[in-house]
Scaffold this motif. Structure first.
Motif, short mmCIF file in Angstrom:
data_model
loop_
_atom_site.label_atom_id
_atom_site.label_comp_id
_atom_site.label_asym_id
_atom_site.label_seq_id
_atom_site.Cartn_x
_atom_site.Cartn_y
_atom_site.Cartn_z
N UNK A 1 0.79 -1.20 0.05
CA UNK A 1 -0.14 0.15 -0.15
C UNK A 1 0.91 1.17 0.04
N UNK A 2 0.51 2.22 -0.74
CA UNK A 2 0.98 3.58 -0.62
C UNK A 2 -0.01 4.51 -0.49
N UNK A 3 0.30 5.64 0.39
CA UNK A 3 -0.69 6.75 0.40
C UNK A 3 -0.55 8.16 -0.41
N UNK A 4 -1.38 8.17 -1.33
CA UNK A 4 -1.03 9.14 -2.32
C UNK A 4 -2.03 10.43 -1.97
N UNK A 5 -1.36 11.67 -1.93
CA UNK A 5 -2.09 12.71 -1.42
C UNK A 5 -3.21 13.12 -2.69
N UNK A 6 -4.49 13.59 -2.17
CA UNK A 6 -5.40 13.66 -3.19
C UNK A 6 -5.26 15.44 -3.81
N UNK A 7 -5.09 15.78 -4.80
CA UNK A 7 -4.95 16.90 -5.21
C UNK A 7 -6.12 17.52 -6.10
N UNK A 8 -6.94 16.66 -6.36
CA UNK A 8 -8.21 17.14 -7.18
C UNK A 8 -9.20 17.35 -6.35
N UNK A 9 -10.02 18.86 -6.25
CA UNK A 9 -10.79 19.28 -4.99
C UNK A 9 -12.06 18.42 -5.32
N UNK A 10 -12.53 17.98 -6.42
CA UNK A 10 -13.68 17.23 -6.35
C UNK A 10 -13.49 15.84 -5.70
N UNK A 11 -12.30 15.16 -6.03
CA UNK A 11 -12.47 14.07 -5.64
C UNK A 11 -12.08 14.11 -3.76
N UNK A 12 -11.42 15.15 -3.38
CA UNK A 12 -11.31 15.33 -1.90
C UNK A 12 -12.67 15.88 -1.44
N UNK A 13 -13.46 16.36 -2.04
CA UNK A 13 -14.70 16.74 -1.52
C UNK A 13 -15.73 15.76 -1.36
N UNK A 14 -15.65 14.79 -2.45
CA UNK A 14 -16.36 13.39 -2.60
C UNK A 14 -16.12 12.67 -1.26
N UNK A 15 -14.79 12.54 -0.94
CA UNK A 15 -14.49 11.70 0.00
C UNK A 15 -15.00 12.29 1.36
N UNK A 16 -14.54 13.73 1.56
CA UNK A 16 -14.97 14.10 2.90
C UNK A 16 -16.48 14.11 3.38
N UNK A 17 -17.22 14.38 2.13
CA UNK A 17 -18.70 13.99 2.18
C UNK A 17 -19.32 12.61 2.49
N UNK A 18 -18.49 11.63 1.86
CA UNK A 18 -18.60 10.37 2.39
C UNK A 18 -18.44 10.09 3.79
N UNK A 19 -17.25 10.68 4.28
CA UNK A 19 -16.99 10.49 5.55
C UNK A 19 -17.85 11.01 6.39
N UNK A 20 -18.15 12.15 6.28
CA UNK A 20 -18.97 12.80 7.04
C UNK A 20 -20.53 12.09 7.21
N UNK A 21 -20.96 11.65 6.01
CA UNK A 21 -22.22 10.73 6.18
C UNK A 21 -22.03 9.58 6.84
N UNK A 22 -20.79 9.01 6.81
CA UNK A 22 -20.55 7.83 7.75
C UNK A 22 -20.60 8.11 9.12
N UNK A 23 -19.91 9.08 9.57
CA UNK A 23 -19.77 9.62 10.91
C UNK A 23 -21.48 9.95 11.36
#
Length: 87
Positions: free
Chosen positions: A61-83
């Motif tokens: 596994x390698x951790x890759x920073x997310x540079x695309x704002x749309x991808x970042x927002x998609x993940x943030x929203x999914x995490x907030x919904x999960x919480x």
């Protein structure tokens, strides 16, 4: 990667920092890790980092920073919904 484990990452200056993997989320064909610096456990929303989990050629596994704002927002929203669902 498993939830609730600690990992050590190096910053651009070669300094090591310990992070807690607070969640991993699968979205579409990608897996993402939400990391929180162990030294800054106070404010999750302000200090959490999101990385995409990719695979090296050797399968590690390698951790890759997310540079695309749309991808970042998609993940943030999914995490907030999960919480919200966990409350």
């Amino acid at each position: 990667m498993k939830d609730q484990e600690n990992i050590v990452l190096m910053d651009e200056h070669g300094n090591e920092e310990e992070f807690e993997v607070i969640a991993t989320i699968g979205i579409k064909d990608n897996e993402y890790a939400i990391l929180l610096p162990v030294s800054d456990q106070e404010d999750l929303e302000e200090s959490a980092y999101i990385f995409r989990i990719d695979k090296e050629d050797d399968g590690e596994d390698i951790l890759v920073p997310i540079e695309d704002d749309d991808e970042f927002d998609m993940v943030r929203e999914a995490y907030e919904k999960l919480m919200e669902e966990e409350e």
